[in-house]
Scaffold this motif. Structure first.
Motif, PDB file in Angstrom:
ATOM      1  N   LEU A   1       0.743  -1.251  -0.063  1.00 26.56           N
ATOM      2  CA  LEU A   1      -0.028   0.024   0.035  1.00 26.56           C
ATOM      3  C   LEU A   1       0.694   1.191  -0.073  1.00 26.56           C
ATOM      4  N   GLN A   2       2.148   1.198  -0.307  1.00 30.51           N
ATOM      5  CA  GLN A   2       2.872   2.423  -0.443  1.00 30.51           C
ATOM      6  C   GLN A   2       2.428   3.037  -1.815  1.00 30.51           C
ATOM      7  N   THR A   3       1.916   2.385  -2.509  1.00 35.20           N
ATOM      8  CA  THR A   3       1.211   3.047  -3.778  1.00 35.20           C
ATOM      9  C   THR A   3      -0.371   2.817  -3.588  1.00 35.20           C
ATOM     10  N   MET A   4      -1.274   3.729  -4.193  1.00 38.19           N
ATOM     11  CA  MET A   4      -2.779   3.247  -4.039  1.00 38.19           C
ATOM     12  C   MET A   4      -2.962   2.103  -4.745  1.00 38.19           C
ATOM     13  N   ARG A   5      -3.998   1.283  -4.359  1.00 43.63           N
ATOM     14  CA  ARG A   5      -4.292   0.130  -4.935  1.00 43.63           C
ATOM     15  C   ARG A   5      -5.624  -0.265  -4.662  1.00 43.63           C
ATOM     16  N   SER A   6      -6.523  -1.093  -5.310  1.00 41.31           N
ATOM     17  CA  SER A   6      -7.850  -1.427  -5.128  1.00 41.31           C
ATOM     18  C   SER A   6      -7.559  -2.657  -4.214  1.00 41.31           C
ATOM     19  N   GLY A   7      -8.670  -3.172  -3.658  1.00 40.91           N
ATOM     20  CA  GLY A   7      -8.660  -4.529  -3.060  1.00 40.91           C
ATOM     21  C   GLY A   7      -8.576  -5.646  -4.267  1.00 40.91           C
ATOM     22  N   TYR A   8      -8.959  -5.328  -5.364  1.00 41.41           N
ATOM     23  CA  TYR A   8      -8.693  -6.351  -6.604  1.00 41.41           C
ATOM     24  C   TYR A   8      -7.475  -6.573  -6.774  1.00 41.41           C
ATOM     25  N   GLU A   9      -6.771  -5.264  -6.805  1.00 43.38           N
ATOM     26  CA  GLU A   9      -5.406  -5.296  -7.255  1.00 43.38           C
ATOM     27  C   GLU A   9      -4.354  -5.985  -6.298  1.00 43.38           C
TER      28      GLU A   9
ATOM     29  N   GLY B   1     -11.935 -13.003   1.191  1.00 41.73           N
ATOM     30  CA  GLY B   1     -12.510 -11.841   2.347  1.00 41.73           C
ATOM     31  C   GLY B   1     -11.437 -11.335   3.386  1.00 41.73           C
ATOM     32  N   ILE B   2     -10.516 -12.344   3.691  1.00 42.02           N
ATOM     33  CA  ILE B   2      -9.541 -11.815   4.514  1.00 42.02           C
ATOM     34  C   ILE B   2      -9.026 -10.449   4.139  1.00 42.02           C
ATOM     35  N   ILE B   3      -8.710 -10.327   2.866  1.00 52.33           N
ATOM     36  CA  ILE B   3      -7.955  -9.088   2.530  1.00 52.33           C
ATOM     37  C   ILE B   3      -8.848  -7.842   2.820  1.00 52.33           C
ATOM     38  N   TYR B   4     -10.198  -7.833   2.490  1.00 51.10           N
ATOM     39  CA  TYR B   4     -11.094  -6.794   2.950  1.00 51.10           C
ATOM     40  C   TYR B   4     -11.428  -6.503   4.371  1.00 51.10           C
ATOM     41  N   ALA B   5     -11.347  -7.538   5.112  1.00 56.71           N
ATOM     42  CA  ALA B   5     -11.538  -7.489   6.512  1.00 56.71           C
ATOM     43  C   ALA B   5      -9.958  -6.776   7.227  1.00 56.71           C
ATOM     44  N   SER B   6      -8.753  -7.074   6.514  1.00 58.92           N
ATOM     45  CA  SER B   6      -7.661  -6.802   7.124  1.00 58.92           C
ATOM     46  C   SER B   6      -7.534  -5.200   6.708  1.00 58.92           C
ATOM     47  N   LEU B   7      -7.908  -4.739   5.582  1.00 58.97           N
ATOM     48  CA  LEU B   7      -7.810  -3.586   5.053  1.00 58.97           C
ATOM     49  C   LEU B   7      -8.819  -2.625   5.768  1.00 58.97           C
ATOM     50  N   HIS B   8     -10.032  -3.185   6.237  1.00 59.73           N
ATOM     51  CA  HIS B   8     -11.084  -2.323   7.308  1.00 59.73           C
ATOM     52  C   HIS B   8     -10.483  -2.196   8.565  1.00 59.73           C
TER      53      HIS B   8
ATOM     54  N   ARG C   1     -12.445   5.997  -6.346  1.00 58.76           N
ATOM     55  CA  ARG C   1     -12.009   6.751  -7.555  1.00 58.76           C
ATOM     56  C   ARG C   1     -12.744   5.945  -8.577  1.00 58.76           C
ATOM     57  N   GLU C   2     -13.420   6.519  -9.588  1.00 59.46           N
ATOM     58  CA  GLU C   2     -13.870   5.737 -10.684  1.00 59.46           C
ATOM     59  C   GLU C   2     -14.631   4.326 -10.202  1.00 59.46           C
ATOM     60  N   ASN C   3     -15.615   4.703  -9.362  1.00 60.82           N
ATOM     61  CA  ASN C   3     -16.311   3.567  -8.660  1.00 60.82           C
ATOM     62  C   ASN C   3     -15.566   2.302  -8.088  1.00 60.82           C
ATOM     63  N   GLU C   4     -14.475   2.732  -7.674  1.00 59.70           N
ATOM     64  CA  GLU C   4     -13.461   1.660  -7.111  1.00 59.70           C
ATOM     65  C   GLU C   4     -12.891   2.115  -5.880  1.00 59.70           C
ATOM     66  N   LYS C   5     -12.900   1.508  -4.462  1.00 58.61           N
ATOM     67  CA  LYS C   5     -12.165   1.943  -3.440  1.00 58.61           C
ATOM     68  C   LYS C   5     -10.831   1.670  -3.535  1.00 58.61           C
ATOM     69  N   ARG C   6     -10.029   2.635  -3.387  1.00 61.53           N
ATOM     70  CA  ARG C   6      -8.528   2.460  -3.366  1.00 61.53           C
ATOM     71  C   ARG C   6      -7.823   2.886  -2.088  1.00 61.53           C
ATOM     72  N   TYR C   7      -6.801   2.059  -1.858  1.00 62.33           N
ATOM     73  CA  TYR C   7      -6.255   2.184  -0.454  1.00 62.33           C
ATOM     74  C   TYR C   7      -4.686   2.441  -0.673  1.00 62.33           C
ATOM     75  N   PHE C   8      -4.312   3.203   0.479  1.00 62.24           N
ATOM     76  CA  PHE C   8      -2.770   3.829   0.504  1.00 62.24           C
ATOM     77  C   PHE C   8      -2.617   3.798   2.129  1.00 62.24           C
ATOM     78  N   LEU C   9      -1.339   3.873   2.235  1.00 61.99           N
ATOM     79  CA  LEU C   9      -0.757   4.208   3.608  1.00 61.99           C
ATOM     80  C   LEU C   9      -0.889   5.643   3.995  1.00 61.99           C
ATOM     81  N   SER C  10      -1.285   5.747   5.264  1.00 59.30           N
ATOM     82  CA  SER C  10      -1.520   6.956   5.891  1.00 59.30           C
ATOM     83  C   SER C  10       0.127   7.296   6.615  1.00 59.30           C
ATOM     84  N   ARG C  11       0.286   8.450   7.216  1.00 60.14           N
ATOM     85  CA  ARG C  11       1.550   9.000   7.860  1.00 60.14           C
ATOM     86  C   ARG C  11       1.820   7.731   8.911  1.00 60.14           C
TER      87      ARG C  11
END
Length: 131
Positions: free
Chosen positions: A44-52, A70-77, A90-100
């Protein structure tokens, strides 16, 4: 020690070990935490979707993903709840990246990992201890 002898030694050593439901749950929890902290954070150092992320884990042959995507989405949450990860749509897709905070934790984890002995060192210690 050859791989076969190592496997046999492990089988003999753990023959009498019994895992209770409490032990099994602790292992499951450990797998979830390992997936999120050790594997997901660097991705998650770069923005990615759960699918990616799922596809990357498949290419890295992570066993956990093969049993339950589903473990991926549970972990992301969970990472979002801990404020280690930020998400946006972004474009109907939730994308994740690291916070500070996530970047700081990843840096800390990398430093700790660098201090760990290698598998080869551990196997040597086991071999000398058993000789």
């Amino acid at each position: 020690m050859t791989e076969t002898r190592f496997k046999q030694a492990m089988k003999n050593q753990f023959k009498k070990v019994q895992f209770t439901e409490t032990h099994k749950e602790a292992v499951r929890k450990g797998i979830h935490e390992e997936l999120s902290d050790q594997v997901l954070l660097p991705m998650l150092q770069t923005m990615r979707s759960g699918y990616e992320i799922t596809q990357l884990l498949y290419t890295k042959n992570k066993e956990v993903v093969h049993f339950n995507e589903g473990i991926i989405y549970a972990s992301l949450h969970r990472l979002e709840q801990q404020q280690l990860v930020v998400s946006e749509w972004r474009e109907n897709e939730k994308r994740y990246f690291l916070s500070r905070k996530g970047v700081k934790l990843l840096t800390k984890l990398n430093k700790e990992t660098d201090k760990l002995p290698s598998l080869q060192q551990l196997l040597k210690e086991v071999r000398y201890a058993n000789d």
